[in-house]
Write a protein that holds these residues in place. Structure first.
Motif, PDB file in Angstrom:
ATOM      1  N   ALA A  74      12.111  40.794  -7.390  1.00 19.23           N
ATOM      2  CA  ALA A  74      11.368  40.446  -6.171  1.00 19.23           C
ATOM      3  C   ALA A  74       9.881  40.314  -6.470  1.00 19.23           C
ATOM      4  N   TRP A  75       9.336  41.225  -7.259  1.00 23.14           N
ATOM      5  CA  TRP A  75       7.914  41.174  -7.613  1.00 23.14           C
ATOM      6  C   TRP A  75       7.601  39.883  -8.370  1.00 23.14           C
ATOM      7  N   GLN A  76       8.450  39.531  -9.336  1.00 21.19           N
ATOM      8  CA  GLN A  76       8.233  38.302 -10.108  1.00 21.19           C
ATOM      9  C   GLN A  76       8.323  37.066  -9.204  1.00 21.19           C
ATOM     10  N   LEU A  77       9.255  37.068  -8.280  1.00 23.08           N
ATOM     11  CA  LEU A  77       9.353  35.950  -7.343  1.00 23.08           C
ATOM     12  C   LEU A  77       8.059  35.800  -6.543  1.00 23.08           C
ATOM     13  N   GLN A  78       7.496  36.918  -6.128  1.00 22.86           N
ATOM     14  CA  GLN A  78       6.241  36.880  -5.379  1.00 22.86           C
ATOM     15  C   GLN A  78       5.098  36.408  -6.265  1.00 22.86           C
ATOM     16  N   VAL A  79       5.019  36.928  -7.479  1.00 21.75           N
ATOM     17  CA  VAL A  79       3.962  36.529  -8.418  1.00 21.75           C
ATOM     18  C   VAL A  79       4.065  35.045  -8.744  1.00 21.75           C
ATOM     19  N   GLN A  80       5.285  34.578  -8.946  1.00 22.56           N
ATOM     20  CA  GLN A  80       5.512  33.169  -9.296  1.00 22.56           C
ATOM     21  C   GLN A  80       5.463  32.251  -8.068  1.00 22.56           C
ATOM     22  N   ARG A  81       5.318  32.863  -6.888  1.00 20.90           N
ATOM     23  CA  ARG A  81       5.266  32.124  -5.623  1.00 20.90           C
ATOM     24  C   ARG A  81       6.519  31.288  -5.375  1.00 20.90           C
ATOM     25  N   VAL A  82       7.643  31.911  -5.669  1.00 22.90           N
ATOM     26  CA  VAL A  82       8.938  31.280  -5.423  1.00 22.90           C
ATOM     27  C   VAL A  82       9.476  31.845  -4.119  1.00 22.90           C
ATOM     28  N   TYR A  91      21.175  38.201  -6.028  1.00 23.77           N
ATOM     29  CA  TYR A  91      21.648  37.097  -6.872  1.00 23.77           C
ATOM     30  C   TYR A  91      21.257  35.743  -6.283  1.00 23.77           C
ATOM     31  N   ILE A  92      21.112  35.666  -4.979  1.00 23.59           N
ATOM     32  CA  ILE A  92      20.603  34.448  -4.343  1.00 23.59           C
ATOM     33  C   ILE A  92      19.138  34.272  -4.713  1.00 23.59           C
ATOM     34  N   TRP A  93      18.385  35.374  -4.737  1.00 21.05           N
ATOM     35  CA  TRP A  93      16.970  35.318  -5.143  1.00 21.05           C
ATOM     36  C   TRP A  93      16.879  34.790  -6.574  1.00 21.05           C
ATOM     37  N   LEU A  94      17.742  35.350  -7.432  1.00 21.85           N
ATOM     38  CA  LEU A  94      17.702  34.959  -8.843  1.00 21.85           C
ATOM     39  C   LEU A  94      18.010  33.474  -9.010  1.00 21.85           C
ATOM     40  N   PHE A  95      18.934  32.955  -8.234  1.00 24.21           N
ATOM     41  CA  PHE A  95      19.214  31.524  -8.327  1.00 24.21           C
ATOM     42  C   PHE A  95      17.979  30.716  -7.935  1.00 24.21           C
ATOM     43  N   GLN A  96      17.250  31.175  -6.917  1.00 23.79           N
ATOM     44  CA  GLN A  96      16.017  30.488  -6.522  1.00 23.79           C
ATOM     45  C   GLN A  96      15.004  30.498  -7.669  1.00 23.79           C
ATOM     46  N   LEU A  97      14.927  31.621  -8.369  1.00 22.32           N
ATOM     47  CA  LEU A  97      14.023  31.707  -9.521  1.00 22.32           C
ATOM     48  C   LEU A  97      14.446  30.735 -10.612  1.00 22.32           C
ATOM     49  N   LEU A  98      15.723  30.705 -10.935  1.00 21.82           N
ATOM     50  CA  LEU A  98      16.212  29.787 -11.964  1.00 21.82           C
ATOM     51  C   LEU A  98      16.023  28.340 -11.552  1.00 21.82           C
ATOM     52  N   ARG A  99      16.225  28.057 -10.297  1.00 23.07           N
ATOM     53  CA  ARG A  99      16.032  26.693  -9.798  1.00 23.07           C
ATOM     54  C   ARG A  99      14.567  26.278  -9.946  1.00 23.07           C
ATOM     55  N   ALA A 100      13.669  27.208  -9.667  1.00 20.80           N
ATOM     56  CA  ALA A 100      12.240  26.892  -9.695  1.00 20.80           C
ATOM     57  C   ALA A 100      11.648  26.857 -11.095  1.00 20.80           C
TER      58      ALA A 100
END
Length: 155
Positions: A74-82, A91-100
């Motif tokens: 979650a922190w990385q998603l916020q830092v990466q602005r995803v 796991y849905i969050w992780l897919f968003q990260l991989l997609r981005a």
């Protein structure tokens, strides 16, 4: 906000293939009639569709990656602005990260996940494509088993 009060956002990612005759959209994995009728569905109907899509994606993801630290993810998603749906499975969050940005991740553990030993020989870009392809195939199989055979009989 309660799940019952939350509006369900369209799963559309702008890559619709139902317009060219696919029964299942290659972008969002909804069935063609769901894409067409989405705006007329109640929030409950949308929630049911959304839950099916989430369950298929989580199933595919858990076979290929393992979340070891959801807070770090979650922190990385916020830092990466995803953008990611906080109310959904990590796991849905992780897919968003991989997609981005699958191509930008070199140390998955620094993002709170590991790649399953059976998939470590692939790049994260190739892994993301395999996940998306399997997600599509799972949606397509579900459509054929529970919807398509009835549509074909009527036609």
């Amino acid at each position: 906000m309660s799940d019952l009060l939350r509006r369900v956002a369209t799963p559309c990612i702008g890559v619709c293939s139902t317009g060219i005759g696919d029964d299942v959209c290659r972008g969002c994995k909804r069935f063609c009639h769901e894409v067409i009728n989405w705006n007329s569905y109640s929030q409950e109907q949308k929630r049911i569709i959304d839950a099916r899509l989430d369950s298929f994606l989580v199933q595919v993801m858990q076979d290929k990656v393992h979340i070891v630290n959801a807070d770090l993810l979650a922190w990385q998603l916020q830092v990466q602005r995803v953008r990611y749906p906080l109310h959904k499975d990590p796991y849905i969050w992780l897919f968003q990260l991989l997609r981005a940005g699958a191509g930008q991740i070199h140390q998955p553990r620094e993002y709170g996940f590991t790649v399953d030993v059976n998939w470590q020989d692939r790049s994260l870009l190739a892994l993301r494509e395999a996940i998306d392809r399997e997600f599509f195939l799972l949606s397509e199989a579900h459509y054929e088993r529970y919807i398509g055979r009835y549509v074909q009989k009527e036609g």
